[in-house]
Structure formats: structure tokens, C-alpha cells
Design an enzyme around this catalytic site. Structure first.
Site, PDB file in Angstrom:
ATOM      1  N   GLY A   1       0.832  -1.192   0.000  1.00 54.75           N
ATOM      2  CA  GLY A   1       0.000   0.000   0.000  1.00 54.75           C
ATOM      3  C   GLY A   1       0.862   1.235   0.000  1.00 54.75           C
ATOM      4  O   GLY A   1       2.101   1.173  -0.020  1.00 54.75           O
ATOM      5  N   SER A   2       0.197   2.385  -0.040  1.00 59.60           N
ATOM      6  CA  SER A   2       0.926   3.645  -0.052  1.00 59.60           C
ATOM      7  C   SER A   2       0.118   4.690   0.678  1.00 59.60           C
ATOM      8  O   SER A   2      -1.092   4.537   0.892  1.00 59.60           O
ATOM      9  CB  SER A   2       1.194   4.109  -1.490  1.00 59.60           C
ATOM     10  N   GLY A   3       0.788   5.755   1.073  1.00 57.75           N
ATOM     11  CA  GLY A   3       0.128   6.843   1.783  1.00 57.75           C
ATOM     12  C   GLY A   3       1.003   8.074   1.774  1.00 57.75           C
ATOM     13  O   GLY A   3       2.017   8.144   1.062  1.00 57.75           O
ATOM     14  N   GLY A   4       0.620   9.059   2.576  1.00 58.91           N
ATOM     15  CA  GLY A   4       1.336  10.334   2.582  1.00 58.91           C
ATOM     16  C   GLY A   4       2.744  10.219   3.118  1.00 58.91           C
ATOM     17  O   GLY A   4       3.564  11.103   2.876  1.00 58.91           O
ATOM     18  N   MET A   5       3.057   9.130   3.837  1.00 60.35           N
ATOM     19  CA  MET A   5       4.393   8.985   4.389  1.00 60.35           C
ATOM     20  C   MET A   5       5.233   7.976   3.616  1.00 60.35           C
ATOM     21  O   MET A   5       6.252   7.506   4.107  1.00 60.35           O
ATOM     22  CB  MET A   5       4.310   8.567   5.863  1.00 60.35           C
TER      23      MET A   5
ATOM     24  N   VAL B   1       4.580   1.102   1.255  1.00 59.31           N
ATOM     25  CA  VAL B   1       4.853  -0.030   2.141  1.00 59.31           C
ATOM     26  C   VAL B   1       4.938  -1.294   1.305  1.00 59.31           C
ATOM     27  O   VAL B   1       4.086  -1.539   0.425  1.00 59.31           O
ATOM     28  CB  VAL B   1       3.747  -0.166   3.213  1.00 59.31           C
TER      29      VAL B   1
ATOM     30  N   LYS C   1       8.556   0.159   5.107  1.00 61.09           N
ATOM     31  CA  LYS C   1       8.021   1.441   4.649  1.00 61.09           C
ATOM     32  C   LYS C   1       9.168   2.243   4.057  1.00 61.09           C
ATOM     33  O   LYS C   1      10.161   2.543   4.740  1.00 61.09           O
ATOM     34  CB  LYS C   1       7.365   2.204   5.791  1.00 61.09           C
TER      35      LYS C   1
ATOM     36  N   ASP D   1      -1.059  11.016  14.448  1.00 60.30           N
ATOM     37  CA  ASP D   1      -1.791  10.690  13.217  1.00 60.30           C
ATOM     38  C   ASP D   1      -2.700   9.488  13.466  1.00 60.30           C
ATOM     39  O   ASP D   1      -2.716   8.530  12.684  1.00 60.30           O
ATOM     40  CB  ASP D   1      -0.818  10.405  12.074  1.00 60.30           C
TER      41      ASP D   1
END
Length: 867
Positions: free
Chosen positions: A19-23, A26, A41, A134
Site C-alpha cells: 500500500g501507499s500513503g502520505g508517508m 509499504v 516502509k 496521526d
């Protein structure tokens, strides 16, 4: 940029994206050294481009890696490979909370299970000084076996710390339907405003997540990120119980407390939040499991759904019948919402309204009235006072406060509390319909009307001791130190009261005393059952109990959180207060803004002002700590069941405290004593105080070989004693009747008051005392100056005419000449709530000031249907 499978980053081989996100992104990866799979990550390249940011992030991530908790994902490693930075973490298989959430609420049991584990993990990290920053559904993982894991702990802090505005951090999450607000939706008001954040910010974010779990919809939302931020800062979400009427009232209260705009109105510690959720989950489970096969048969007839709805409507009620024809479910109604410092509250005789005493906006307490059918308060326009009782004939018994007194001075501060006493005022009566108070009796701490509305029971301070009088002028009970909370029975033939601490007693008109064998600090008679309702507060929940005069004790309800019992009406309505309390220690230095040091109650400071001791924690887990002003973590010395007092030795190597094996502040010689605790390596050393009740440490001799403390022989008032640490030889320094003793740094003098609150200076070596000159009404000495020639004096609590608030004023007073100079003024730290400045101490020749701020607020609640 997505990296292909087989890419090596340090010792880790990427297997597939997760997956992926603002940080960052992964990946599932394999640790080639240990042969295990991990979640890797890969952080944005901007981290490596900023060495300072990368260094700070690495430090924070490594601190988070030290966390060891079953509900926190473990961080294994932090590293860089070329231009890429990465974090290796425990690989958790399952679904995120975001994937579990939908448009409908989660089942109550599932909500409490997940929320309780998240809160427990948060509390563990907060106690280690690590804040998440967060908390959101995407960062909570639930495995196939139901294990809950918090992701990215301690990482968000540094991700936001490099100048990016919070609103720009993971501001949106892309979905098939378009762009919806992601992280922004769960920010706290202080985070959204760009202000400093702490553990209470995580509580707000957690409250937003809990709201969504319990209602099926977000607490805050808008068409844009800006709209959502505006809602977080200024709007109140609809009560969770209004969105989902099946929610238990205590769960809705927990959500509302977490979502308080002011961080001070949230939980003082996240451990308290976790306890509240645990207590609610535990007791709901106990109640729903009651009844065995009979309950199962009722469920098969369809009655269980009705019983469950009744159960979750309010609190856990013991003895609630699950079948048809049972009593109606209990109901709770809030009467106030401003978070005032409410000290006392009583139903009016017709039960149409409640009169209460409250402190708002840093001013002195006032009397207010609020109707049950229209919860809007109005001032009664009377002098500062506490409401004590309301008669059936429509007269209020009130306690008029001295011109200098504030009822909400911190409980641990002041001669009255240090001497085991309560605030004294003038008992007066005044018609509820209006008029001027008529003074009845001076030096009273509390009173209650008899059922006929003609006689009063009162606690009267006379000749250095306390008398329970009923009617006035007729003494039923005398005690040299403590009588509190007289409450007349519905039949008018008995009075319940507490004595020598929190033990509950009943006395009849002939003076025959019956100990009930329970702790009942707050109590009231029930006219419907003839029992005494009382609240022995325990960690994480308040048990509302009822006890008969014969001693039959039963549980009425469990109220998750911190509550006080104000009154019980003739029809059985119960008036409760939902409390929010917090003690915080501040450091005040010349030319700099005051800054908080720790949560707790100040005990002692070193002469140089670099070391301080304090009490911190909640309920049975209160502990003594030693801290420094340099910012390093405070060190725990022991629990209250171990230590209390925490007075530093001259060389700073020992702390002298009170020990109480049963974990309570008690006043009998069998259960209390003194102990020396090393501030470095070593073991505590017991100090024998045989034959003395509740010894309280005062200080050391300059060479550290002797100690001074106050204590009372059985049946006597306090005296001051000196005792050699080598050999234990003890001598009396001041005879009984001493109040608020203060030992000078050179141990040559003791300032103390007598039974009539007259202050004198006495030599510890023996000899006649001399008067303490220059002290004004309402003032009290709090500390000697470092050279032992003067005293710091707490001024009277008076409203500053320029600022309109009660200022804490401190003077430097020459006790022999009476010359004085204003030394320090401290304004209210949180003027919108009740409370005030508590224990205050000076160091470094008076240039450094430490003080405790006590914040106290209570919301009035009326409970109906509890039996």
C-alpha cells in the site's frame, strides 16, 4: 515511484507492494539476515534530502522502537540506502479499521474491543513520552484473529515537523468516488491551528475515530479540507447518542470528553481513558451475561432485544430484570455544559430545579439555579457561597464564604487541608424565592436540614475541634480533627457523616454511633429505600452503592469515569457530577513565560531550584516522583501505598515520605509510618514512628541525621516531633494543637498556628514562642526563605479589581517586624474552568517559583430509574 520486486534496500529484499500513503510506500519484504518477512516502509525522498529532518526522524523512530506493547506494531530497524530511507516493521496480516468501517455503526462489543485496545496502546506510548499525532482508521490494523495493532507510532510527529502545515500532511485519500478528507478529518483543534500538541491531541483524534465506529459517520467533515478544519476548530458534532440511540450513555460521554475543544477538558492521562473503556466493556459484558438459561429462554421469546436496549440506554445497573414487567431503564440528563468548577448542588423541594455553587472565569464562586425542563442557568445574585441544603419549606442553608476565601483553592493547598480540616464559613439561611441571607452560626463547614425543615445538623468548629450538632447547640459527636458531610435521615432520627478520613458513620439522636465499615466520602440518604447512597471511587470507574443502617451493602450502578454524588431527591432522582480534574506543575523563571513541568502535585524543591518532587497518577496508583527542570523524564520513587510526602534531604540523596501499606491516606498508627527513599541506587529504609497516627514529614536537620515530622498520638491532636535516624530517639518539639507547621531550612524554628489559627514562631530547641507579626486575615505562611530569616506568605484570595479574576498573591514577610513586600503574582492558568493555584514553593533565593495548578470542572447530570 513503486519499486520492483527483488529490489534490495540494505538487508531487505522487496517482495510485493502492500500500500501507499502520505508517508511513503509499504512493501512486503524479507530480512535476508534473519529470514523473516517484514513490512518495509520506504519514505519519500524528501527525507534524505534534508539531513536535519532525517536525523530527527531517525531519533524519533528509534525511540518508538523501544515500545513493547501487544497493540503497537513493533519497529525493527531504521536505515538508508542511497537516496532512500526506510523503516522495517512487524508484518501484520489483516484489515485496517478503515476497511471495517461502513455507513453503519460497528457492533457495540466490537467497538469496545477495538477502542479499548487502541486506547491501551496509546496510553503505554504516552507514558513513555511518545505521541502518535496521526491516529486514524488507516493506522489501526485488525488481524484475522482479532488482534488490534496501531501502525506508524511515533512516525507522524517527525513527518509533520519539517515545516509542512498539518493540513498538507496526507490531506486527502483517493477513493473510487473521488477525493474525501483523510488525515485532516482526525486532527485535533490544536493540531489544525498549528499549535503545540501532546498526548491529549491523540485523545481527540482517537475520539474522532471512536465516534465514527459508534455512529457510522465521521465526527467532522466538509466539502474541502478547509471546511473540515473549520468544523474541527469551531463546530460541535451531534452527540453520538443522538446519532445512534442504542449507544450506552457512558460511551457517548467518553467520546464527548475526548472531543473537547480545550485539551484541559480531555483526560488528564490516556490511562484513565483506557480504564473507562475497559470498565464499560467489562460491566456491560457482566450484565449481558447474567441470567444463564433463563435469560436464553427470554431471548428466544424476543424479549432480549428490549432488555439489551434498556441496558445500553444508560449505565450498568446491577439487578436489572431482563424479562417483561421490569423497571424502566435508567435515564440521564445533562443540566450544564460549560465545564464550571461546581462544588455543591441540591435539588429544590419540588424537584423542578437544582441550585448549585460554581466558579467561572477565574472569579469567586456564585450560586446558580437551573431548571430541569430548561437547562439554562441563572445567577441567584447572592454573596459568594456554597449551597448546603434546601428545606421542604423553601429555605436554603448556605455557607457564606469569608471575604478572602475561594472554595476552589486546590485541595492539597492551605492550612485547612494540611491540618486535616475543611473550609469554614458562616452558616446562613435565605428564601429560595429571593431575599438577603440571615446569618445563623459562624465557623461551620457543612450543614443539612431535617425533613421537617425546622432543625439543622451542622459541623461546627469550636475550641480547636469539630462538633456534629443536631439540632444546633446539641452536640452528638466530637472529634479533634475531622467530621464532614452531615446528612439527616428521611425520618430525622439519624445523621450520616464521615469521620477521621472517609469512613462512613451514623449517629442517632442519643449520640450512639454506628460505624458502617465502608468508605463514603460523598453520600446522601434515599427517601425511597431508607439507605445511604455513596460513591467509593475506584480506578477507572465510580461505583454507586447503597448501604442500610444495619450494614447491608449493595451495588447500584457502575459509572465509568470520575463522578461525584451531590444529592438524592424525595422521588429517587440522583444528582451527579461528571468530573474533569487535572493537577499540573509549572515553573516560573524571571523574564520567561511559565512552562509546565509535569502532571501532579508539587511536594518539595531543592534550594537551587533544579530538582523537585511531586505526587502523580490516579486513584490507587498515585506515586511519588523526582524530576529535574532540565527536561529529563521524572523518576518514580514509589506508589502511595509506598510513599507520600516526598521531602528532599539537604544533600539531595534521600526523600522522606509517608508510607501506607494499604494504599490509602489513613490516620491510624497501625497502618502509617515514614520511609526514607534513596534518589539514586539503594533500597528504602523504614523509619519507626510507633504510637503516632498519620505522621507527615516536615524536613531534616542540616546534617541530615535527624528528621522532623508532625503526628498525633491516639485520640489527640497533631504535635511536632524530632527523631534521630541513628537509634530512633524521639522527642516532642511542639505540643498538640499544632496546625500547618513549617520547618526553617536550618531546623532552628517552626512557624505554626494553634487551635485558634494564631501563628507563632517557636524554637525547635525549646523555649517560648514569639508572635508572627504582619499576617493579615485569610493569609498563611507557606515556606521559609532559604536563609531562614523570613517567610513566604500566601495572600488572601481576593478578586483583582483591574482584571476581574482571583489572583494568587505571595509576599515575603519578616515575621519579627511584620515588614512585607509583594513577591509574586500568579494569574489563573485556566480561567474558563474551576480550580486555582495550589502548592507553591520558591527556590534560588526566591527567584525561581514552582506551583501546582488544579483544574476542576463538573457537569451536572440527573439520573432517573436507578434503584
Amino acid at each position: 515511484m513503486t519499486l520492483p520486486a527483488g529490489t534490495r534496500l540494505g538487508p531487505y529484499e522487496l517482495l510485493s507492494p502492500l500500500g501507499s500513503g502520505g508517508m511513503g510506500e509499504v512493501y512486503r519484504a524479507r530480512d535476508t539476515r534473519l529470514g523473516r518477512e517484514v513490512a518495509l516502509k520506504v519514505l519519500p525522498e524528501s527525507f534524505s534530502a534534508d539531513p536535519g529532518r532525517l536525523r530527527r526522524f531517525d531519533h524519533e523512530a528509534r525511540a518508538a522502537s523501544a515500545l513493547n506493547h501487544p497493540n503497537i506494531v513493533t519497529i525493527f530497524d531504521v536505515g538508508t540506502d542511497g537516496s532512500l530511507s526506510y523503516i522495517a516493521m512487524e508484518l501484520v496480516e489483516g484489515r485496517t479499521l478503515r476497511q471495517l468501517l461502513g455507513s453503519d455503526p460497528l457492533p457495540l462489543k466490537r467497538t469496545l474491543e477495538i477502542a479499548g485496545r487502541v486506547a491501551d496502546g496509546l496510553s503505554q506510548a504516552h507514558e513513555a513520552g511518545i505521541v502518535h499525532r496521526d491516529v486514524k482508521p488507516e493506522n489501526v490494523m485488525v488481524t484475522r484473529d482479532g488482534v488490534v495493532k496501531i501502525l506508524d507510532f511515533g512516525l507522524a510527529k517527525r513527518a509533520y515537523a519539517a515545516g509542512a502545515s498539518p493540513s498538507g500532511a496526507t490531506a486527502t485519500v483517493e477513493t473510487e468516488a473521488g477525493s474525501v478528507v483523510g488525515t485532516v478529518r482526525y486532527m485535533s483543534p490544536e493540531q489544525a491551528a498549528g499549535k503545540p500538541t501532546d498526548a491529549r491531541s491523540d485523545q481527540f483524534s482517537f475520539g474522532s475515530v471512536l465516534y465514527e465506529m459508534a455512529t457510522g459517520r465521521p465526527a467532522f467533515s466538509g466539502d474541502t479540507s478547509v471546511d473540515t478544519l473549520s468544523a474541527i476548530l469551531h463546530a460541535e458534532p451531534a452527540p453520538a447518542s443522538a446519532v445512534n440511540p442504542a449507544l450506552p450513555a457512558p460511551l457517548s460521554w467518553i467520546v464527548e470528553r475526548c472531543l473537547a475543544k480545550d485539551p484541559g477538558d480531555r483526560y488528564a492521562s490516556t490511562r484513565d481513558l483506557a480504564r473507562d473503556l475497559s470498565a464499560l466493556s467489562r460491566h456491560l459484558g457482566e450484565a449481558s451475561g447474567a441470567g444463564g438459561a433463563a435469560a436464553a429462554r427470554r431471548r428466544s421469546r424476543g424479549a432480549w432485544a428490549l432488555a439489551a436496549a434498556a441496558l445500553v440506554a444508560a449505565v450498568v445497573v446491577v439487578g436489572l430484570r431482563l424479562g417483561r414487567g421490569g423497571p424502566p431503564p435508567p435515564r440521564f440528563r445533562a443540566l450544564t455544559s460549560r465545564g464550571a468548577g461546581i462544588t455543591t448542588a441540591r435539588f429544590t423541594t419540588n424537584e423542578e430545579s437544582v441550585v448549585y455553587s460554581a466558579q467561572w472565569d477565574g472569579k469567586r464562586p456564585e450560586l446558580f439555579e437551573v431548571r430541569l425542563d430548561h437547562p439554562e442557568s441563572r445567577s441567584l445574585n447572592l454573596p459568594p457561597a456554597q449551597i448546603l441544603s434546601i428545606s421542604r419549606t423553601g429555605f436554603m442553608a448556605i455557607l457564606l464564604l469569608p471575604s478572602w476565601a475561594s472554595t476552589l483553592r486546590s485541595p492539597e493547598n492551605g492550612i485547612a487541608e494540611r491540618a486535616g480540616e475543611f473550609l469554614l464559613g458562616t452558616l446562613a439561611e435565605v428564601p429560595l424565592v429571593g431575599g438577603a441571607p440571615r446569618e445563623i452560626l459562624e465557623s461551620v463547614s457543612d450543614a443539612d436540614w431535617a425533613p421537617d425543615g425546622k432543625a439543622l445538623a451542622a459541623v461546627h468548629f469550636v475550641d480547636g475541634g469539630y462538633r456534629l450538632e443536631y439540632p444546633l447547640g446539641t452536640t452528638l459527636v466530637e472529634h479533634p480533627r475531622w467530621i464532614n458531610f452531615p446528612r439527616v435521615s428521611p425520618g430525622g432520627d439519624r445523621v450520616a457523616y464521615t469521620n477521621a478520613g472517609t469512613d462512613l458513620f451514623v449517629v442517632d439522636r442519643a449520640g450512639r454511633v454506628t460505624p458502617l465499615g465502608v468508605s463514603g466520602w460523598e453520600h446522601a440518604w434515599s427517601a425511597t429505600t431508607g439507605e445511604i447512597l455513596y460513591l467509593p471511587v475506584t480506578a477507572g470507574a465510580a461505583e454507586l452503592r447503597a448501604i442500610s443502617v444495619s450494614g447491608k451493602d449493595r451495588l447500584v450502578a457502575v459509572l465509568p469515569g470520575n463522578y461525584t454524588l451531590y444529592d438524592v431527591s424525595a422521588s429517587g432522582r440522583i444528582l451527579l457530577g461528571q468530573l474533569t480534574e487535572r493537577d499540573e506543575i509549572f515553573l516560573s523563571l524571571p523574564g520567561a513565560p511559565d512552562r509546565p513541568l509535569a502532571d501532579g502535585i508539587l511536594e518539595d524543591v531543592s534550594p537551587a531550584g533544579d530538582v523537585f518532587t511531586f505526587q502523580g497518577g490516579v486513584a490507587e496508583e498515585v506515586s511519588a516522583y523526582i524530576g529535574t527542570t532540565g527536561g529529563s523524564p521524572a523518576k518514580r520513587l514509589g506508589a502511595l501505598g509506598g510513599y507520600a510526602g516526598a521531602v528532599l534531604s539537604p544533600d539531595g540523596k534521600w526523600v522522606l515520605g509517608q508510607i501506607s501499606p494499604n494504599g490509602l491516606i489513613v490516620v491510624d498508627a497501625e497502618h502509617t509510618g515514614l520511609v526514607l527513599v534513596p534518589t539514586g541506587a539503594g533500597q528504602p529504609v523504614s523509619v519507626p514512628t510507633k504510637g503516632l497516627e498519620s505522621p507527615q514529614p516536615l524536613g531534616f536537620s542540616p546534617d541530615g541525621r535527624s528528621i522532623f515530622f508532625s503526628g498525633a498520638e491516639a485520640g489527640h491532636r497533631l504535635a511536632v516531633w524530632a527523631q534521630d535516624l541513628d537509634g530512633g530517639r524521639r522527642r516532642r518539639v511542639l505540643s498538640e494543637g499544632v496546625r500547618g507547621p513549617l520547618l526553617s531550612p536550618d531546623a532552628r524554628w517552626i512557624a505554626a498556628a494553634d487551635d485558634h489559627l494564631t501563628w507563632r514562631i517557636s524554637p525547635t530547641a525549646g523555649g517560648d514562642p514569639s508572635p508572627l507579626r504582619g499576617l493579615r486575615p485569610g493569609e498563611e505562611p507557606i515556606q521559609w526563605t532559604s536563609d531562614g530569616t523570613a517567610l513566604y506568605v500566601r495572600g488572601a484570595d481576593e478578586v483583582d479589581p483591574r482584571k476581574g479574576v482571583v489572583m494568587a498573591r505571595f509576599y515575603r514577610l519578616d515575621p519579627r517586624s511584620g515588614e512585607r513586600v509583594l513577591w509574586k503574582e500568579i494569574p489563573p492558568v485556566a480561567p474558563t474552568a474551576g480550580g486555582g493555584i495550589g502548592t507553591t514553593l520558591f527556590a534560588a533565593a526566591g527567584k525561581v517559583c514552582f506551583y501546582t495548578h488544579h483544574r476542576y470542572s463538573s457537569e451536572l447530570l440527573v439520573a432517573e430509574g436507578l434503584r
